[in-house]
Design an enzyme around this catalytic site. Structure first.
Site, PDB file in Angstrom:
ATOM      1  N   LYS A  97       1.372   5.637  -3.988  1.00 37.70           N
ATOM      2  CA  LYS A  97       0.545   6.284  -2.962  1.00 37.70           C
ATOM      3  C   LYS A  97      -0.652   7.022  -3.555  1.00 37.70           C
ATOM      4  O   LYS A  97      -1.693   7.149  -2.904  1.00 37.70           O
ATOM      5  CB  LYS A  97       1.398   7.263  -2.144  1.00 37.70           C
ATOM      6  CG  LYS A  97       2.380   6.602  -1.191  1.00 37.70           C
ATOM      7  CD  LYS A  97       1.689   6.120   0.063  1.00 37.70           C
ATOM      8  CE  LYS A  97       2.686   5.675   1.117  1.00 37.70           C
ATOM      9  NZ  LYS A  97       2.031   5.276   2.371  1.00 37.70           N
ATOM     10  N   ASP A 139       5.798  11.363   5.219  1.00 38.96           N
ATOM     11  CA  ASP A 139       7.254  11.408   5.129  1.00 38.96           C
ATOM     12  C   ASP A 139       7.658  11.467   3.659  1.00 38.96           C
ATOM     13  O   ASP A 139       8.783  11.178   3.302  1.00 38.96           O
ATOM     14  CB  ASP A 139       7.904  10.214   5.834  1.00 38.96           C
ATOM     15  CG  ASP A 139       7.130   8.935   5.618  1.00 38.96           C
ATOM     16  OD1 ASP A 139       6.457   8.826   4.590  1.00 38.96           O
ATOM     17  OD2 ASP A 139       7.205   8.045   6.484  1.00 38.96           O
TER      18      ASP A 139
END
Length: 755
Positions: A71, A114
């Site tokens: 990410k 999340d």
């Protein structure tokens, strides 16, 4: 016929192409970050041999710039581009120069996550000395939150899912002075920054290309997680821009399949997600910029269970690949795809498959296997899930959240429509529906998922093992008989009908309800939510008898009043406990006058609780007696209260010193009585006869169940379920053969009643 959700194939994607994605400055930017190096591409020759392909390779993203996920590639580029744009700096500015500029600027970064995206944004905020606000759904565990906080960010827990967290992060960034939303999902009016984040993932894909070339290989298939779709978009664009286009397999959790459902619908749709260990993919809405690419370019959309992902994580660990559940999902998808007879995605001897393992290892609850179809194996699994009532006894109970999550995942794995009904937090019920074609009668199978306390059980209450008892096989454990065996039979019956391919005109409704052991919140909740059927079966343990009636119950509290005083001052004190004896004597005489029903027999009462006094040295000011009435149809709450008031008044007339408060009802449940010649009863008995080898006797139950609540709202209900022993006892078990017979009867009843 397969009982799991089918794979979505897009044959047209094989001929689709994309222009190459070239992002000036991206490579040099990522190389300027601390400790840049390409992550490994690891070969799995054993898996390749097993699947009959040339090569399977895993891109291991367990350590990227010291963070456990890919990410950071998208988040770093998105933050860099967003901040330089906000400050009006050229895109060629160095990271060091940008850090100097931010010291005098009022910028605060906001995002929802999340887990890994939020941590990556926080990481970049720390590098640039910016304030960061990270919004997380309440399902994100404390470990994830602390990791984000350790990067120096402010963590805000949202009472909702990921989509709700995105909304709150966007609102907060708009309200804050200098607020800058860096989100990896796009929505109307917010597309530029998500596009930059997608661009950032190109670095990983370019690394894969170079690493394959070093091995003398060219990829033919790439498997990617989906989530909001940003990475999947980058993968699809990259794969379809190759001189020889690469097939794209997209993977999602069974319980968060927004791409799969959008592809089926032919348009981007939002879905309600439920529990998954693949937290990074628990997203209910696709990024709007990703949808068109995914719609055109994805060759196969696969959904996998938590258990499949967990098994994949274990396999990768055995091959020295450190992966979390989102990383394992791509292997799980490949295994499932390879097990089918599909021809859309070429998995032949020339195939070179790349799996994107997008996160490193992390802790998660070990999931149960949702692929089980057999009612006995399902009984074992349900028994092993602690769903003891949190309100029934003094012992702490787990509640129904875990078992509801399992049942919802079990239904999702098979593509069966399901709904969660949870008016009381921690007490969810699940409603599964097989929709008929119309014009037929609907049947509800209603079973409770809660159990009584584990504390009163000998040995292991969550065993779920099959053992020999009296020359028969039984499943042992708390709730195996009451009533996880019956619930498993209902689930398996519903699935067997679906798998048979028989067309039904009426709906089949499976209600796995909470709290039947205490206040029946679950069945009341689904009734209040509007769920109805033309008939219902409650597969409580009836020893394979057909039950049409059971008593109701009413709990009445009576306060006998005294006067508090020191024990040494009898002239001042009035003993409420002693006076309660007069009431108990009168109650014993009243008990002999209770009415009798032709089917249910005599009504009854007993004193379940008595409470009074503060300490031995004082006269008690009050004594409370709780009476449970087991009622028959001629008794009502009104008639019982009238009788109690009359009884108390008569005592007071005889004994003027006797004082009391108005009696009150604390809990009441209706009786259940369906005529033995009702068509539902006769049809079920006829169906059961060849399966059981005899016509089942029709009778009544000693205990109460939710059938009465359904009958009360016009749903004729019968009770029919497996045999066993140990209801609420120190050892409990359900007979294996009786579970199978219960399922067989339910299957045939569904086909005839709803057909």
């Amino acid at each position: 016929m397969s009982t799991r959700r089918p794979i979505y194939f897009n044959a047209a994607a094989a001929s689709e192409t994309c222009p190459p994605v070239r992002v000036p400055g991206l490579d040099s930017f990522h190389r300027s970050l601390p400790n840049y190096s390409p992550t490994p591409l690891i070969s799995l020759p054993g898996l390749a041999a097993e699947l009959g392909v040339r090569a399977v390779l895993v891109k291991d993203e367990s350590n990227r710039f010291g963070l456990p996920s890919f990410k950071i590639l998208g988040a770093s580029w998105g933050v860099f581009q967003a901040v330089t744009s906000r400050l009006g700096l050229p895109p060629t500015v160095s990271l060091e120069e940008l850090s100097k500029s931010t010291k005098t600027a009022q910028i605060a970064l906001f995002t929802a996550t999340d887990g890994n995206h939020g941590r990556a944004v926080a990481f970049m905020a720390k590098i640039l000395a910016l304030e960061a606000h990270i919004f997380v759904p309440k399902s994100v565990d404390e470990n994830y939150r602390s990791q984000i906080s350790a990067e120096g960010a402010h963590v805000h827990v949202v009472n909702g899912d990921y989509d709700r967290a995105v909304q709150e992060a966007a609102q907060a960034s708009n309200a804050a002075e200098g607020g800058l939303l860096v989100q990896d999902t796009s929505f109307p009016g917010y597309e530029e920054i998500p596009t930059w984040i997608v661009e950032g993932y190109s670095t990983m894909l370019n690394e894969v290309e170079a690493q394959l070339a070093d091995l003398g290989l060219q990829g033919t298939v790439m498997t990617t997680p989906v989530g909001v779709g940003s990475l999947a978009q980058a993968v699809a664009q990259h794969c379809k821009s190759r001189p020889r286009p690469v097939a794209v397999i997209a993977v999602e959790p069974d319980t968060a399949a927004c791409l799969y459902q959008s592809l089926k619908a032919g348009k981007s749709v939002s879905i309600k997600t439920s529990s998954t260990i693949m937290d990074g993919m628990c997203c209910g809405t696709l990024s709007i910029t990703a949808w068109d690419y995914l719609r055109r370019l994805v060759d196969a959309s696969v959904t996998v269970s938590c258990y499949e992902s967990h098994c994949a994580v274990q396999y990768l660990a055995s091959q020295s690949v450190a992966a979390g559940p989102c990383g394992g999902a791509t292997l799980a998808a490949l295994r499932h795809l390879a097990s089918t007879q599909q021809t859309i995605v070429p998995l032949n001897k020339d195939a070179v498959v790349v799996l994107l393992s997008t996160e490193g290892p992390r802790s998660y609850p070990i999931p149960a296997d949702v692929s089980l179809d057999d009612p006995v194996a399902l009984t074992q699994t349900l028994t092993r899930i602690d769903s003891s009532s949190p309100t029934l006894s003094v012992s702490d109970g787990a509640g129904e959240t875990r078992i509801a999550d399992y049942i919802a995942a079990w239904l999702e794995h098979r593509g069966i429509e399901n709904h969660r009904v949870e008016t009381t937090p921690g007490r969810p019920s699940i409603v599964g529906v097989l929709r008929g074609t119309g014009g037929g009668k609907s049947l509800m199978l209603n079973g409770h998922s809660d159990t009584v306390s584990l504390a009163s059980y000998d040995r292991d209450p969550l065993s779920g093992e099959i053992v020999e008892k009296d020359n028969r096989q039984v499943v042992v454990g708390r709730g195996s008989l009451d009533m996880k065996g019956g619930l498993a039979a209902a689930l398996s019956a519903m699935l067997a009908v679906k798998a048979s391919g028989q067309s039904l005109r009426g709906d089949v409704i499976l209600a796995a309800v909470a709290d039947e052991e205490d206040a029946s919140l679950g069945t009341k909740d689904i009734i209040d939510a509007g769920w109805r059927a033309d008939a219902a079966v409650i597969p409580e343990p009836t020893m394979l008898e057909l039950i049409v009636a059971h008593k109701g119950f009413v709990w009445v509290e009576v306060d006998i009043l005294g006067v508090a005083a020191h024990g040494s001052q009898p002239a001042l004190g009035v003993d409420a406990i002693l006076h309660a004896g007069w009431f108990l004597s009168a109650l014993e005489a009243y008990q002999r006058t209770l009415p009798t029903d032709d089917v249910l027999g005599p009504a009854s009462l007993h004193c379940g609780l008595i409470r009074g006094g503060e300490e031995p040295s004082s006269y008690p000011a009050k004594c409370t007696v709780t009476i449970e009435f087991r009622t028959i149809p001629c008794q009502t709450e009104k008639s019982i209260l009238h009788d109690m008031k009359t009884l108390l008044a008569n005592i007071a007339q005889e004994k003027p010193e006797f004082r009391y408060a108005e009696p009150r009802i604390t809990l009441s449940r209706p009786t259940q009585k369906l005529a033995a010649d009702h068509p539902l009863v006769q049809k079920t008995a006829t169906i059961a006869t060849p399966i059981l080898g005899h016509r089942p006797p029709v009778g009544s139950l000693a205990f109460w169940c939710d059938a009465a609540l359904l009958s009360e709202v016009g749903v004729p209900a019968i009770v029919f379920g497996p045999a066993g022993a140990g209801l609420h006892a120190k050892e409990e078990y359900v007979d294996v053969e009786s579970v199978k017979k219960t399922e067989a009867v339910l299957v045939e009843l569904i086909k005839e009643f709803c057909g």
